[in-house]
Every structure is written in C-alpha cells, then in structure tokens.
Design a protein around this motif. Structure first.
Motif, PDB file in Angstrom:
ATOM      1  N   TRP A 117      42.723  33.579  38.108  1.00 13.36           N
ATOM      2  CA  TRP A 117      43.027  33.006  39.642  1.00 13.36           C
ATOM      3  C   TRP A 117      44.670  33.319  39.601  1.00 13.36           C
ATOM      4  O   TRP A 117      45.299  32.924  38.979  1.00 13.36           O
ATOM      5  N   PRO A 118      44.865  33.855  40.873  1.00 12.77           N
ATOM      6  CA  PRO A 118      44.164  34.632  41.827  1.00 12.77           C
ATOM      7  C   PRO A 118      43.528  36.057  41.141  1.00 12.77           C
ATOM      8  O   PRO A 118      44.047  36.515  40.007  1.00 12.77           O
ATOM      9  N   ASP A 119      42.561  36.623  42.175  1.00 10.60           N
ATOM     10  CA  ASP A 119      42.000  37.854  41.511  1.00 10.60           C
ATOM     11  C   ASP A 119      41.733  38.834  42.625  1.00 10.60           C
ATOM     12  O   ASP A 119      41.102  38.194  43.717  1.00 10.60           O
ATOM     13  N   THR A 120      41.806  39.953  42.376  1.00  9.55           N
ATOM     14  CA  THR A 120      41.400  41.046  43.475  1.00  9.55           C
ATOM     15  C   THR A 120      40.423  42.100  42.857  1.00  9.55           C
ATOM     16  O   THR A 120      40.624  42.658  41.891  1.00  9.55           O
ATOM     17  N   SER A 121      39.594  42.419  43.294  1.00  3.41           N
ATOM     18  CA  SER A 121      38.543  43.529  42.820  1.00  3.41           C
ATOM     19  C   SER A 121      37.749  44.268  43.855  1.00  3.41           C
ATOM     20  O   SER A 121      37.611  43.725  45.101  1.00  3.41           O
ATOM     21  N   ILE A 122      37.364  45.334  43.495  1.00  2.00           N
ATOM     22  CA  ILE A 122      36.319  46.206  44.299  1.00  2.00           C
ATOM     23  C   ILE A 122      34.974  46.019  43.749  1.00  2.00           C
ATOM     24  O   ILE A 122      34.746  45.907  42.634  1.00  2.00           O
ATOM     25  N   HIS A 123      34.030  45.965  44.762  1.00  2.00           N
ATOM     26  CA  HIS A 123      32.713  45.639  44.154  1.00  2.00           C
ATOM     27  C   HIS A 123      31.498  46.815  44.443  1.00  2.00           C
ATOM     28  O   HIS A 123      30.722  46.847  43.765  1.00  2.00           O
ATOM     29  N   ALA A 124      32.007  47.902  45.385  1.00  2.00           N
ATOM     30  CA  ALA A 124      31.103  48.943  45.382  1.00  2.00           C
ATOM     31  C   ALA A 124      31.952  49.873  46.029  1.00  2.00           C
ATOM     32  O   ALA A 124      33.010  49.917  46.684  1.00  2.00           O
ATOM     33  N   PHE A 125      31.682  51.304  46.162  1.00  2.00           N
ATOM     34  CA  PHE A 125      32.178  52.353  46.657  1.00  2.00           C
ATOM     35  C   PHE A 125      31.093  53.224  47.722  1.00  2.00           C
ATOM     36  O   PHE A 125      29.944  53.273  47.367  1.00  2.00           O
ATOM     37  N   ALA A 126      31.536  53.497  48.879  1.00  2.00           N
ATOM     38  CA  ALA A 126      30.813  54.005  50.050  1.00  2.00           C
ATOM     39  C   ALA A 126      30.094  55.208  49.532  1.00  2.00           C
ATOM     40  O   ALA A 126      28.875  55.578  49.895  1.00  2.00           O
ATOM     41  N   ALA A 127      30.874  55.965  48.516  1.00  2.00           N
ATOM     42  CA  ALA A 127      30.154  57.174  48.330  1.00  2.00           C
ATOM     43  C   ALA A 127      28.764  57.082  47.415  1.00  2.00           C
ATOM     44  O   ALA A 127      27.985  57.971  47.254  1.00  2.00           O
ATOM     45  N   ASP A 128      28.941  56.048  46.887  1.00  2.00           N
ATOM     46  CA  ASP A 128      27.458  55.779  45.957  1.00  2.00           C
ATOM     47  C   ASP A 128      26.423  54.835  46.462  1.00  2.00           C
ATOM     48  O   ASP A 128      25.207  55.317  46.686  1.00  2.00           O
ATOM     49  N   ASP A 129      27.030  53.904  47.378  1.00  2.00           N
ATOM     50  CA  ASP A 129      25.918  52.982  47.910  1.00  2.00           C
ATOM     51  C   ASP A 129      25.905  52.928  49.421  1.00  2.00           C
ATOM     52  O   ASP A 129      25.185  52.017  49.990  1.00  2.00           O
ATOM     53  N   GLY A 130      26.708  53.665  49.928  1.00  2.00           N
ATOM     54  CA  GLY A 130      26.661  53.582  51.437  1.00  2.00           C
ATOM     55  C   GLY A 130      27.307  52.372  52.136  1.00  2.00           C
ATOM     56  O   GLY A 130      27.334  52.163  53.363  1.00  2.00           O
ATOM     57  N   TYR A 131      28.080  51.435  51.301  1.00  2.00           N
ATOM     58  CA  TYR A 131      29.144  50.698  51.932  1.00  2.00           C
ATOM     59  C   TYR A 131      30.164  50.351  50.933  1.00  2.00           C
ATOM     60  O   TYR A 131      30.089  50.956  49.709  1.00  2.00           O
ATOM     61  N   ALA A 132      31.042  49.673  51.367  1.00  2.00           N
ATOM     62  CA  ALA A 132      32.406  49.467  50.583  1.00  2.00           C
ATOM     63  C   ALA A 132      32.817  48.050  50.952  1.00  2.00           C
ATOM     64  O   ALA A 132      32.515  47.571  51.828  1.00  2.00           O
ATOM     65  N   THR A 133      33.146  47.441  49.806  1.00  2.00           N
ATOM     66  CA  THR A 133      33.480  45.957  49.703  1.00  2.00           C
ATOM     67  C   THR A 133      34.505  45.501  48.782  1.00  2.00           C
ATOM     68  O   THR A 133      34.555  46.104  47.656  1.00  2.00           O
ATOM     69  N   LEU A 134      35.220  44.668  49.009  1.00  2.00           N
ATOM     70  CA  LEU A 134      36.388  44.026  48.167  1.00  2.00           C
ATOM     71  C   LEU A 134      36.680  42.771  48.386  1.00  2.00           C
ATOM     72  O   LEU A 134      36.298  42.300  49.281  1.00  2.00           O
ATOM     73  N   SER A 135      37.295  42.026  47.408  1.00  2.00           N
ATOM     74  CA  SER A 135      37.499  40.582  47.601  1.00  2.00           C
ATOM     75  C   SER A 135      38.739  39.994  46.762  1.00  2.00           C
ATOM     76  O   SER A 135      39.211  40.738  45.797  1.00  2.00           O
ATOM     77  N   VAL A 136      39.366  39.216  47.231  1.00  2.00           N
ATOM     78  CA  VAL A 136      40.382  38.151  46.680  1.00  2.00           C
ATOM     79  C   VAL A 136      39.914  37.081  46.343  1.00  2.00           C
ATOM     80  O   VAL A 136      39.376  36.443  47.384  1.00  2.00           O
ATOM     81  N   ARG A 137      40.499  36.523  45.383  1.00  2.00           N
ATOM     82  CA  ARG A 137      39.897  35.025  45.063  1.00  2.00           C
ATOM     83  C   ARG A 137      41.461  34.392  44.970  1.00  2.00           C
ATOM     84  O   ARG A 137      42.181  34.693  44.253  1.00  2.00           O
TER      85      ARG A 137
END
Length: 273
Positions: A117-137
């Motif tokens: 804490w705090p933390d920032t990360s990427i959860h998926a890539f558009a090229a692979d899954d058709g969507y992109a998302t990231l988050s910050v805690r």
C-alpha cells in the motif's frame, strides 16, 4: 436471400462449429489505440508521506487536521497501522452500544494483506483479451497535531476500456472508512472523502497527459462510478460526499488546464454494492 453451403462434409461442419471462422483482426480507432497504450503502463503513485491530500487549518493558518498517504508524518507505516488497529478494537464496544450509523463501510483492511500500500498494477492487455485495465490501491490516514492517526480510508481506483467505442469505465471503490469515536461529529470524514477524490482526479489527469503525448485529437469519454459496501446511511453519505468532491476537484482541474483536456466525464454514479 442468404444461401448456405449445404455441401460441407460432417467433419468440416464440426470444425466450423468448434473453431469458428477465422476473423480478421479488429481495426482500432486512433482513440482506442491511444487509450490501450495509455493503460499499458502502471500509473505513478503521486505524493508521499509528507504530502497533504486534504487539510483543515486552525485560526493561525497552521494545519490542525490533514490526510496523508499510508502513514502519519515522522511515523513508520507499521507504527501507524498498529495505532489505528488499537483504535478500531477500542471503538468496537462503543459502536455496538451507540447508533449503527457510526459504522460506515465494511472491511478494516488496515494490514497489508496482499502486495504493498499504495500499489499500482496492470491486469490485462488489449492485444490479448480485447480489453485493457489498470488499478491503483491507496490508503489514506487522517492525522492531527495532537491526535495522530485518528482515521483511515482505503480505496481502489481502476480504469477499464473494452475497445468497443463505449466510454472508458472508471471506478473509485471505497474499501474501509474508520474514524476514532473521539473525533466523530466534527466533519472530519469529509477530509478522507476529499483525499480519495483527489487520487481519482490525479489518475484521470495522468490519463489526459498520456493521451496528449500520443498526439490524440479525439476526446476520451469516461463514466465514473463511486462504489463501496455500505452498512449504514453514514456509508452512503460518504460515497455521495466522495462523488461530490470529485466533481468539484475535476471542475477545478478543467479550469486550471492550459490546453484542451482529453478526458470528458460523461457520468458520475454512486453505487452501494
């Protein structure tokens, strides 16, 4: 009239059903490409333990109450969390005997249960899954000059695009809100809501800068949801206050921008999970 090929052999038909026809690669618009690129790198964590995210001054203009990220000034993170945990335990008896409205949102996630804490990360890539998302805690600590570590608020901020032309989804999820019973009734939870909203404004400001750096001319529409698992009207009010604070701070960001802002907030919704 559509004609179907009825001459396919059974094994060919099976292959058609199981595997489907080969689809041409999706053609991304410049906005979709820029958005996917913007979400391909973790967002920076802004500020440090000495940064005010919200502040209430005394009559002399000195800070009396302030919100910091992760720990109190001149105090380690572990010491800050131990002090808050002691206050949470001491408050349980008080909260059980008093109005349930004093409890706001569930989940006293004060410890580092997973990751930092705090933390920032990427959860998926558009090229692979058709969507992109990231988050910050984020975890914010309310402090005073004579009553350090008086409250805490945890939040998870996320941005998600499905690259389908719909607005980008932004979510500000409140995990925990706690305020020492001795400090309640003074409007101090407002400062925690202000800090959480400030973090979301910073995140969308970074998205704006990344889109500008890609030379984008089309504005990215964003729908924001402020959410949390409320267990009382107090929790609902906290979410509404956070949404209001975001709206005010985002308006100030727009007014202070020296160039066209490439992020357009089309909707702000409050959702009780």
């Amino acid at each position: 009239m559509t004609k179907y090929n009825m001459q396919l052999k059974p094994d060919a038909v099976a292959r058609e059903v199981i595997h489907g026809r080969e689809q041409p690669p999706a053609v991304r618009t410049s906005l979709e490409q820029a958005t996917a690129h913007a979400l391909s790198v973790p967002f920076p964590i802004t500020g440090d333990a000495s940064t005010f995210f919200a502040v209430a001054d005394d009559l002399d203009g000195e800070w009396e109450w302030a919100v910091f990220r992760n720990n109190a000034p001149d105090t380690s993170e572990s010491a800050t969390m131990r002090a808050l945990l002691r206050k949470v335990r001491a408050a349980r008896e008080y909260d059980e005997q008093s109005s349930f409205d004093n409890n706001w949102l569930t989940g006293f996630d004060l410890r580092k249960k997973s990751g930092e804490w705090p933390d920032t990360s990427i959860h998926a890539f558009a090229a692979d899954d058709g969507y992109a998302t990231l988050s910050v805690r984020d975890r914010f600590v309310l402090c005073s000059t004579d009553n350090m570590s008086a409250g805490v608020c945890t939040a998870t901020l996320s941005l998600t695009t499905h690259l389908d032309g719909d607005p980008l989804d932004a979510e500000l999820e409140i995990g925990t809100v706690f305020l020492d019973p001795e400090c309640r009734g003074m409007g101090l939870s407002y400062l925690l809501a202000e800090a959480a909203a400030s973090s979301m404004v910073s995140m969308l400001g970074e998205l704006h800068r990344r889109l500008v750096s890609r030379g984008l001319t089309e504005v990215c529409n964003v729908e924001l949801t402020v959410t949390g698992e409320c267990i009382s009207p107090g929790g609902e009010r906290f979410l509404e206050t956070t949404a209001y604070q975001f709206e005010q701070q985002w308006y100030a960001f727009l007014c202070g921008a020296s160039e066209q802002v490439m992020v357009n907030i089309t909707e702000i919704a409050v959702l009780d999970e």
